[in-house]
Design an enzyme around this catalytic site. Structure first.
Site, PDB file in Angstrom:
ATOM      1  N   HIS A 180      95.143  12.901  64.657  1.00  0.00           N
ATOM      2  CA  HIS A 180      96.364  12.484  64.983  1.00  0.00           C
ATOM      3  C   HIS A 180      97.202  13.556  65.936  1.00  0.00           C
ATOM      4  CE1 HIS A 180      98.483  15.101  61.952  1.00  0.00           C
ATOM      5  NE2 HIS A 180      97.676  14.725  60.896  1.00  0.00           N
ATOM      6  N   HIS A 235      97.810  17.117  65.142  1.00  0.00           N
ATOM      7  CA  HIS A 235      96.533  18.085  65.543  1.00  0.00           C
ATOM      8  C   HIS A 235      96.562  18.421  67.108  1.00  0.00           C
ATOM      9  CE1 HIS A 235      94.562  16.443  61.657  1.00  0.00           C
ATOM     10  NE2 HIS A 235      94.587  17.823  61.699  1.00  0.00           N
ATOM     11  N   LYS A 267      89.381  11.702  58.678  1.00  0.00           N
ATOM     12  CA  LYS A 267      90.680  11.303  58.767  1.00  0.00           C
ATOM     13  C   LYS A 267      91.003  11.481  60.224  1.00  0.00           C
ATOM     14  CE  LYS A 267      92.441  13.148  54.266  1.00  0.00           C
ATOM     15  NZ  LYS A 267      93.210  14.284  53.557  1.00  0.00           N
TER      16      LYS A 267
HETATM   17  N1  ARG Z   1      92.539  21.043  58.269  1.00  0.00           N
HETATM   18  C1  ARG Z   1      93.992  21.412  58.284  1.00  0.00           C
HETATM   19  C2  ARG Z   1      94.863  20.701  58.484  1.00  0.00           C
HETATM   20  O1  ARG Z   1      94.607  19.398  59.204  1.00  0.00           O
HETATM   21  C3  ARG Z   1      94.332  22.616  59.148  1.00  0.00           C
HETATM   22  C4  ARG Z   1      93.542  23.821  58.952  1.00  0.00           C
HETATM   23  C5  ARG Z   1      94.153  25.217  59.610  1.00  0.00           C
HETATM   24  N2  ARG Z   1      93.291  26.357  59.675  1.00  0.00           N
HETATM   25  C6  ARG Z   1      93.010  27.340  58.406  1.00  0.00           C
HETATM   26  N3  ARG Z   1      92.331  27.991  58.534  1.00  0.00           N
HETATM   27  N4  ARG Z   1      93.785  26.693  57.370  1.00  0.00           N
HETATM   28  O2  ARG Z   1      96.164  20.546  57.909  1.00  0.00           O
END
Ligand code: ARG
Length: 566
Positions: free
Chosen positions: A129, A132, A126
């Site tokens: 963006h 992030h 994905k």
């Molecule tokens: N991949 C997730 C997202 O883009 C964020 C992960 C954050 N870290 C975690 N340990 N949950 O929404």
């Protein structure tokens, strides 16, 4: 000992049963400096001593010895105000900066403690963006802040590299994918076919069934499924690394969600053994109704694991691996509930360290035109944003300083610096407005303004010749208000780093650097540095050197480069 320590020492000798650390942290710097350079409020003592605060202030001030470097002590209502001998104050602070240079401000406050920081953590296949970006930039700044004050930071990129999206992606790729297109356009092509999958699946639900089949194959270790999955991860990492490279960010670990695949069964067993697992519509959950929260989902109906299951397993693994003092998660605030839920599960499992898990949420990014970038909504690509900021920086540089060497590199530093600075300028929970014009305004409270001030200081030093900076300086020559103000801001830098760490708020550093630049620019306008006579010139150059050093160090903690010329 610095001024505050000496004042705390003298106060604690004059107060019965005093706690010196507490006294130290209650010493304030008055906003109105005509009221002294340091102030000690006596309100808190009133409870213990059972006397009116103004009376306490008077009694302590009569009893205490005058700390070294303090010229005058005065009581105003409940405050004891201390007036520093300016020459001593300036000398102490500047000598400290000269001695420690870029290390000035750093401390061993967190010595011996590990802090795990989970940030950036984009989802494979994905697009990376603008949401992030916030996690990446805030996380990196906190990583540097904690390291600067003696903690050992461990930066973890918890990649979203496992889950239902991969089953869908495999189906999409097999149906509409083209190897060359993916290799050429990487994530753009992957997300194009992923979006197409969703559109087609609306008409044709059999596709979802097929996707589930591939996910099961992945879970069972099927080679074809795993080869494709690995390829998608590699393609995505290429793009992520390109962005991290431009932002100058590295992680100590890239263990993403898939790393926990073989560790979750044991964790699910543990949840079951401790009597927490219940069934709900075929799925396995931990019921949290007692805590006014929806259930935490552990296993799907088909036995597949979920986002919370992976987070719970990861936390247990991290505690074992890093023995953290704190484990911090940087995400948008729309994940508040997710973290509250699984933190609760860790607590219910009986782990005494559950309180050391910290969710550090941040607000959304608004694009100025009212559009918000959310998980589901309109997605703005990170690279496009960085590129437009850099282009705009290049245009401004072209107008202001067309003969500058190395223009391309400097435009990159300024454009990216502006994006980072803008993100870290406010308390993180506030929404960030993404307005290129504003964040690249050289006269605003912006990255370019700070970088420009740094370059200005570098230019003064260049013209002076570095040999002019030595220790043989008559500091009493710097007693004018503007110079003293600069020194005051410099002196607060170490505490600001600690405050930022305690609140998980990089903006405290950002604002402090702005304050330093403002104080320095006033000094610069009020005084002639190079044109003054020898002794004064030497002193002012020294001050300039100290400012340059601290701006540089502050910017690098925030993750921003500081060009020497602009
Ligand atoms: N991949 C997730 C997202 O883009 C964020 C992960 C954050 N870290 C975690 N340990 N949950 O929404």
């Amino acid at each position: 000992m610095d001024f505050k320590e000496r004042i705390a020492e003298a106060l604690s000798k004059a107060i019965a049963d005093a706690d010196k650390n507490e006294i130290y942290s209650s010493i304030e710097i008055p906003s109105d400096l005509s009221k002294g350079d340091f102030a000690f409020p006596c309100f808190k003592l009133a409870k213990v001593l059972r006397k009116a605060p103004p009376l306490i202030a008077k009694e302590i001030s009569e009893k205490m010895d005058k700390p070294d470097g303090i010229e005058k002590i005065e009581v105003v209502n409940a405050y004891i105000n201390f007036y520093a001998d300016k020459s001593v104050f300036i000398k102490e602070i500047l000598v400290r900066v000269f001695e420690r240079k870029e290390e000035y401000g750093k401390s061993d406050y967190g010595k011996g403690k590990n802090i795990v920081i989970d940030y950036s953590s984009p989802n494979v296949a994905k697009p990376f963006h603008i949401g992030h970006l916030r996690s990446t930039v805030i996380g990196n700044a906190l990583y540097n802040i904690f390291n600067a004050i003696g903690y050992k930071s461990v930066g973890i990129n918890h990649l979203g590299d496992w889950g239902t999206q991969f089953g869908k992606l495999i189906v999409a790729y097999k149906k509409w994918g083209d190897k060359e297109a993916v290799e050429r356009d990487d994530i753009k092509e992957l997300s194009r076919i992923y979006v197409k999958f969703h559109e087609e699946a609306k008409e044709n639900p059999a596709l979802d069934e097929e996707a589930r089949g591939w996910l099961v194959k992945m879970q069972q270790g099927d080679n074809e499924a795993l080869d494709l999955w690995r390829w998608f991860v590699d393609i995505s990492m290429k793009e992520f690394n390109r962005i991290y490279g431009r932002l100058n960010i590295k992680f100590d670990s890239y263990k993403g969600e898939s790393f926990y695949n073989d560790k979750m069964a044991a964790v699910v067993d543990e949840i079951k053994e401790k009597g927490l697992l219940t069934e709900s519509e075929g799925a396995r959950i931990v019921d949290l109704s007692e805590f006014n929260m929806p259930p935490c989902l552990i296993l799907r109906r088909d036995g597949g694991t979920l986002y919370p299951t992976r987070d719970i397993s990861a936390a247990i693994y991290r505690k074992k691996t890093y023995d953290f003092d704190k484990c911090v998660y940087i995400t948008a605030l729309d994940q508040n509930l997710h973290f509250a839920q699984w933190f609760k599960v860790i607590e219910l499992l009986g782990y005494e360290w559950s309180g050391d898990l910290v969710h550090v949420p941040f607000g959304l990014v608004s694009l100025g035109d009212g559009k918000l970038s959310t998980r589901s909504g309109h997605v703005v690509l990170m690279e496009d944003i960085l590129n437009s900021a850099v282009e705009k920086a290049a245009t401004i540089i072209e107008e202001k300083n067309p003969n500058l060497d190395n223009k391309k590199k400097i435009a990159e530093d300024v454009g990216i610096g502006a994006v980072i600075f803008n993100d870290l300028y406010n308390s993180r929970i506030k929404n960030v407005v993404f307005d290129l014009g504003k964040m690249l305004n050289f006269d605003g409270e912006t990255g370019p303004y700070v970088q420009y001030t740094h370059a200005r200081a570098c230019s003064v030093l260049r013209k002076a010749g570095v040999s002019d900076v030595d220790f043989d300086i008559d500091f009493s020559l710097l007693r004018d208000e503007a110079s003293v103000d600069v020194c005051r801001v410099l002196s607060e830098y170490p505490e600001k780093l600690i405050e930022a760490s305690e609140k998980y708020e990089p903006y405290i550093v950002t604002r402090h650097i702005i304050a330093l630049c403002q104080a320095f620019n006033k000094f610069y306008h009020d005084n002639s540095i190079l044109g003054s006579d020898t002794e004064l010139r030497k002193a002012r150059i020294a001050l300039t050197y100290a400012v340059k050093t601290v701006i540089y160090s502050g910017l690098s903690i925030l993750g921003i480069n500081a060009p020497r010329e602009m």
